[in-house]
Write a protein that holds these residues in place. Structure first.
Motif, short mmCIF file in Angstrom:
data_model
loop_
_atom_site.label_atom_id
_atom_site.label_comp_id
_atom_site.label_asym_id
_atom_site.label_seq_id
_atom_site.Cartn_x
_atom_site.Cartn_y
_atom_site.Cartn_z
N ASP A 195 0.80 -1.22 0.00
CA ASP A 195 0.00 0.00 0.00
C ASP A 195 0.83 1.28 0.00
O ASP A 195 0.37 2.32 -0.41
CB ASP A 195 -0.91 0.03 1.24
N TYR A 196 2.08 1.20 0.50
CA TYR A 196 2.88 2.41 0.58
C TYR A 196 3.72 2.64 -0.67
O TYR A 196 4.57 3.51 -0.70
CB TYR A 196 3.78 2.40 1.83
N TYR A 200 3.59 3.75 -4.56
CA TYR A 200 2.72 4.41 -5.53
C TYR A 200 3.35 4.31 -6.92
O TYR A 200 4.03 5.22 -7.36
CB TYR A 200 2.44 5.85 -5.11
N ASN A 221 3.24 4.24 -10.91
CA ASN A 221 2.41 4.91 -11.90
C ASN A 221 2.71 4.35 -13.29
O ASN A 221 3.80 4.52 -13.82
CB ASN A 221 2.69 6.41 -11.87
N ALA A 269 16.71 12.36 -9.99
CA ALA A 269 15.29 12.62 -9.76
C ALA A 269 14.55 11.31 -9.46
O ALA A 269 13.65 11.27 -8.64
CB ALA A 269 14.66 13.29 -10.97
N ASP A 277 14.68 9.77 -5.78
CA ASP A 277 14.01 10.44 -4.68
C ASP A 277 12.95 9.51 -4.08
O ASP A 277 12.22 8.86 -4.82
CB ASP A 277 13.35 11.71 -5.24
N CYS A 278 12.87 9.47 -2.74
CA CYS A 278 11.91 8.57 -2.08
C CYS A 278 10.47 8.87 -2.48
O CYS A 278 9.66 7.96 -2.66
CB CYS A 278 12.02 8.65 -0.57
N VAL A 279 10.16 10.21 -2.59
CA VAL A 279 8.75 10.55 -2.85
C VAL A 279 8.27 10.18 -4.25
O VAL A 279 7.09 10.30 -4.54
CB VAL A 279 8.47 12.06 -2.63
N VAL A 280 9.19 9.74 -5.10
CA VAL A 280 8.75 9.27 -6.41
C VAL A 280 7.76 8.11 -6.22
O VAL A 280 6.76 8.01 -6.92
CB VAL A 280 9.96 8.84 -7.27
N HIS A 323 7.05 6.71 -2.68
CA HIS A 323 6.48 6.65 -1.32
C HIS A 323 5.97 8.02 -0.90
O HIS A 323 6.71 8.99 -0.93
CB HIS A 323 7.55 6.18 -0.33
N ARG A 324 4.69 8.08 -0.48
CA ARG A 324 4.16 9.38 -0.07
C ARG A 324 3.01 9.18 0.92
O ARG A 324 2.53 8.09 1.09
CB ARG A 324 3.68 10.17 -1.27
#
Lengths: 235, 179
Positions: free
Chosen positions: B118-119, B121, B123, B170, B173-176, B178-179
């Motif tokens: 679930d954690y 993301y 795309n 780029a 980056d973790c937020v690519v 995980h958010r």
């Protein structure tokens, strides 16, 4: 070198303290709602809160409101104290990021944050059916033992960029709008990219009313406040 | 005066060894079993044959048409299946099952083959836009009778590919994801 500098401007003259931003934030980011008892014990969670100040003596009393959320510091006190790099600075987004699945819950970051905008999950939130259906699928569901905070709605920033990439164009001003900005009825919150010379935030700054929270600490916040009321803005 | 016994002597050594061995076993278990996102063959409600469809020249995106505009690739609706199967191979057992779902106005309860926690993301849209082939992650589905997860899609698998890209920084980056 980051391409963007996400910046928020809070106009305190326009803020009416209606708390719509707080509600929108809870809904957008799956922020759990704490019980009265938990709040009494200091375990409430609000990524965004409205601080209320009374000014003057009765009967001439005025209420002042100040929305406070993660200031997305350029030099963040929460980052160097994390032993597992769950709190780190995203070079790409120029934001403080919390990686929930890395967090082990030491709470060092929350204790080192001068703005008190990091919140700890003391319990895993539970939702009675069908309330789990209103959770935002674009944001992780944080369990007990994990620190969380405002992300400037990173999921919306990412989605806007992915859409822009698919359309083969650059991100434009207005493509990204955090939930709080979207719902603010008086338009007190403005969000944008400070590196974009055409953006709304760039045009609003510098402003004679501007200040940052605890600026003297050298945290370099990305949130600008514009003084409100009859406050003397100086010469 | 107390005699300080060595940390690695006698019974303590045995207990320590047992503890160490069990920790190693646990670590090995966590590494090799729980990180594995591939699953065994699933029992699908209809024995859908990817190979037949692909060999007849139907592109992946005819059915999984969300990939270019959405994070999820999507499973085709019964309506899309029936678009062809009102006329094609109507007498076959599996198609009769399909027609049953169509007549009862029920969605087909397909079982998930590829799984992400679930954690994460992921795309599809960004990957298709960047020109990544479906097969790079999903294996050669066009030669599979039944869709199987042949690639272990863990974080190492993602990062191995991200590391080779021009915009590596780029993509690291973790937020690519995980958010």
């Amino acid at each position: 070198m980051a391409e963007h500098k996400w910046t928020m401007i809070v106009d305190l003259d326009k803020c009416t303290g209606c708390n719509a931003c707080v509600v929108a934030c809870h809904a957008e980011n799956n922020v759990p709602v704490a019980s009265e008892d938990e709040v009494k014990r200091g375990r409430g969670l609000h990524w965004m809160r409205i601080e209320r100040y009374w000014e003057g003596e009765y009967p001439d009393v005025k209420a002042r409101f100040m929305p406070v959320f993660c200031q997305q510091c350029g030099n963040a006190p929460c980052e160097p104290v994390c032993p597992v790099y769950a709190s780190y600075h995203s070079e790409q987004e120029n934001l403080n990021v919390q990686v929930y699945n890395r967090c082990i819950g030491t709470r060092y970051c929350g204790n080192n944050c001068p703005y008190r905008v990091r919140y700890f999950n003391y319990r895993t939130p539970e939702y009675d059916a069908p309330l789990e259906q209103q959770l935002n699928p674009d944001v992780s569901y944080r369990s007990a033992g994990v620190m969380e905070k405002c992300t400037f709605c990173i999921q919306r920033i990412r989605r806007a960029r992915e859409t822009a990439n698919a359309d083969n164009r650059e991100l434009q001003d207005g493509d990204v709008q955090p939930a709080c900005v979207q719902v603010c009825p008086s338009g007190a919150l403005v969000f944008g990219d400070k590196y974009d010379h055409e953006s709304r935030v760039t045009n609003m700054l510098p402003n004679e009313r501007q200040f940052k929270l605890l600026e003297h600490m050298g945290t370099e916040p990305a949130v600008y406040y514009l003084k409100g009321g009859e406050t003397d803005v100086g010469d | 005066m107390r005699v300080v016994t060595g940390l690695f002597s006698g019974r303590r050594l045995v207990v320590g060894m047992v503890a160490l061995a069990s920790m190693l076993l646990l670590a090995a278990y966590l590494l090799f079993f729980t990180s594995d996102t591939t699953t065994a063959r699933t029992d699908q409600p209809i024995a859908f044959n990817h190979e037949v469809h692909a060999q007849n020249g139907i592109p992946c995106q005819y059915c999984h048409n969300g990939v270019t505009r959405s994070p999820v690739a999507g499973i085709p609706s019964v309506e899309l299946c029936m678009g062809c199967h009102q006329h094609v191979a109507t007498e076959k057992n599996e198609i009769v099952k399909l027609a049953g779902y169509w007549e009862r106005q029920e969605p087909i309860p397909w079982k998930r083959v590829h799984y992400q926690p679930d954690y994460v993301y992921f795309n599809h849209q960004s990957h298709i836009t960047a020109g990544v082939n479906c097969g790079s992650c999903h294996g050669d589905v066009a030669r599979m009778k039944e869709a199987e997860a042949v690639v272990n899609m863990n974080m190492g698998f993602c990062l191995d590919c991200h590391a080779e890209q021009k915009n590596k920084d780029a993509l690291y980056d973790c937020v690519v994801c995980h958010r």
